[in-house]
Design an enzyme around this catalytic site. Structure first.
Site, short mmCIF file in Angstrom:
data_model
loop_
_atom_site.label_atom_id
_atom_site.label_comp_id
_atom_site.label_asym_id
_atom_site.label_seq_id
_atom_site.Cartn_x
_atom_site.Cartn_y
_atom_site.Cartn_z
CB VAL A 103 0.37 77.16 -7.05
CG1 VAL A 103 1.36 77.81 -6.08
CG2 VAL A 103 0.30 75.65 -6.79
CG HIS A 119 3.15 80.65 -1.47
ND1 HIS A 119 2.60 79.84 -0.51
CD2 HIS A 119 3.88 81.58 -0.77
CE1 HIS A 119 2.98 80.24 0.68
NE2 HIS A 119 3.75 81.30 0.55
CB SER A 189 -1.38 74.25 8.37
OG SER A 189 -0.37 74.66 7.47
CB ALA A 232 -13.26 75.31 3.04
P1 NAD Z 1 -1.28 73.06 4.41
O1 NAD Z 1 -1.20 71.89 3.50
O2 NAD Z 1 -0.14 73.35 5.29
O3 NAD Z 1 -2.56 72.92 5.37
C1 NAD Z 1 -3.83 72.61 4.89
C2 NAD Z 1 -4.86 73.06 5.93
O4 NAD Z 1 -6.14 72.86 5.38
C3 NAD Z 1 -4.79 72.26 7.24
O5 NAD Z 1 -4.86 73.17 8.32
C4 NAD Z 1 -6.06 71.38 7.18
O6 NAD Z 1 -6.62 71.16 8.46
C5 NAD Z 1 -6.98 72.23 6.33
N1 NAD Z 1 -7.99 71.48 5.58
C6 NAD Z 1 -7.86 70.30 4.94
N2 NAD Z 1 -9.00 69.99 4.30
C7 NAD Z 1 -9.86 71.01 4.51
C8 NAD Z 1 -11.21 71.29 4.09
N3 NAD Z 1 -11.89 70.46 3.30
N4 NAD Z 1 -11.77 72.44 4.51
C9 NAD Z 1 -11.09 73.30 5.33
N5 NAD Z 1 -9.84 73.09 5.75
C10 NAD Z 1 -9.23 71.96 5.34
O7 NAD Z 1 -1.65 74.28 3.49
P2 NAD Z 1 -1.19 75.77 3.50
O8 NAD Z 1 -1.38 76.35 4.86
O9 NAD Z 1 -1.87 76.41 2.36
O10 NAD Z 1 0.39 75.79 3.23
C11 NAD Z 1 1.03 74.93 2.37
C12 NAD Z 1 1.63 75.48 1.07
O11 NAD Z 1 1.33 74.48 0.13
C13 NAD Z 1 1.02 76.69 0.50
O12 NAD Z 1 1.99 77.64 0.44
C14 NAD Z 1 0.62 76.37 -0.95
O13 NAD Z 1 1.40 77.12 -1.84
C15 NAD Z 1 1.02 74.97 -1.16
N6 NAD Z 1 -0.03 74.07 -1.70
C16 NAD Z 1 -0.93 74.54 -2.60
C17 NAD Z 1 -1.92 73.69 -3.08
C18 NAD Z 1 -2.92 74.25 -4.06
O14 NAD Z 1 -2.59 75.14 -4.83
N7 NAD Z 1 -4.17 73.77 -4.05
C19 NAD Z 1 -1.99 72.38 -2.65
C20 NAD Z 1 -1.02 71.92 -1.75
C21 NAD Z 1 -0.05 72.79 -1.28
#
Ligand code: NAD
Length: 250
Positions: A103, A119, A189, A232
């Protein structure tokens, strides 16, 4: 790992219609914590805070505990090499669309033109009573929850747990997943549905699935053809540099 980077670069250079599905992990190197995993938001905050029932019951609490904090972090964040690399792939004509669960708006800031915000986003908020929309930068946090002139409470234009994905986003994501010949699945994840189903649709329709993640997921060794394990930003930067090198040779 270098072999896998070469392999991913070749697969991308050969692709005619690649799509990326990204999750919170791609924004970790921009300083935004993910929800799950080490250092994730759920280590400190109850996941119930992201549930729509909780928001409607106690919007002041959800604004105070989750939204205000997330908004503050997102407001400071800048795209990292992961976002920038995906924008370079789009410019090269390889990547068609980014389907993101995030988001934070960082794919657009990096320059990607076609981003599906599965989302929703934090860039806009709307009033629960009169539906007036307001840009994130104009939200006044001196009173929590922030309110519209009509007295209604503002909420971000994101999808809370328990809410439906906007129909047009879901439909287009499914179509693109079915049509792509390669899907890059980055930093998710893959437990939040229906987003996690997009790689399954892509696989069923013959696409290659390349996962980039710090950890294995339920897609690994099952839906994904291979996992490149690590950060990443670092991995995407190396892959894209190699794709550019291959393209110069062709
Ligand atoms: P998640 O939090 O469930 O999982 C994060 C994933 O990223 C994990 O599998 C982890 O191993 C991996 N990860 C962590 N650091 C990493 C890196 N440096 N490089 C590569 N991989 C890495 O996230 P999700 O699957 O996106 O689902 C969670 C929900 O949370 C989403 O729907 C999203 O809307 C929301 N969310 C969004 C943000 C954002 O906008 N940045 C932040 C937190 C949560």
């Amino acid at each position: 790992m270098d072999d896998l980077i070469q392999r991913a670069a070749k697969d991308l250079a050969d692709s005619k219609k690649a799509v990326a599905l990204t999750g919170a992990g791609i924004s970790v190197e921009s300083g935004i914590p993910p929800f799950r995993g080490k250092g994730g938001v759920w280590e400190k905050i109850d996941p119930e805070m992201a549930d729509i029932d909780m928001f409607m019951r106690d919007p002041a609490k959800v604004w105070q505990v989750l939204i205000k904090e997330m908004k503050h972090i997102i407001d400071q964040a800048k795209p990292n090499d992961g976002h920038i690399g995906l924008a370079r792939l789009e410019k090269m004509g390889i990547l068609r669309t980014v389907i993101t669960q995030n988001v934070d708006g960082l794919h657009q800031s990096a320059g990607n033109q076609d981003v599906i915000e599965f989302h929703g986003n934090f860039a806009w908020h709307y009033c629960l009573i009169c539906n007036k929309r307001i840009e994130n930068s104009r939200i006044d946090l001196s009173v929590i929850p922030p309110k519209c002139d009509c007295g209604g409470i503002y909420r971000p234009e994101c999808v809370f747990f328990g809410e439906m994905i906007p129909h047009h986003h879901l439909l287009r994501s499914k179509q693109l997943s079915a049509q792509c010949d390669l899907m890059l699945v980055v930093g998710t994840s893959a437990v939040v549905q229906p987003a996690a189903y997009m790689p399954v649709i892509a696989k069923q329709n013959g696409a290659k699935i390349i996962e980039i993640n710090m950890e294995k997921t339920q897609l690994t060794g099952n839906i994904s053809d291979y996992l490149i394990q690590g950060k990443a930003g670092e991995i995407i930067n190396k892959i894209v540099a190699e794709v550019e090198r291959l393209n110069e040779l062709r």
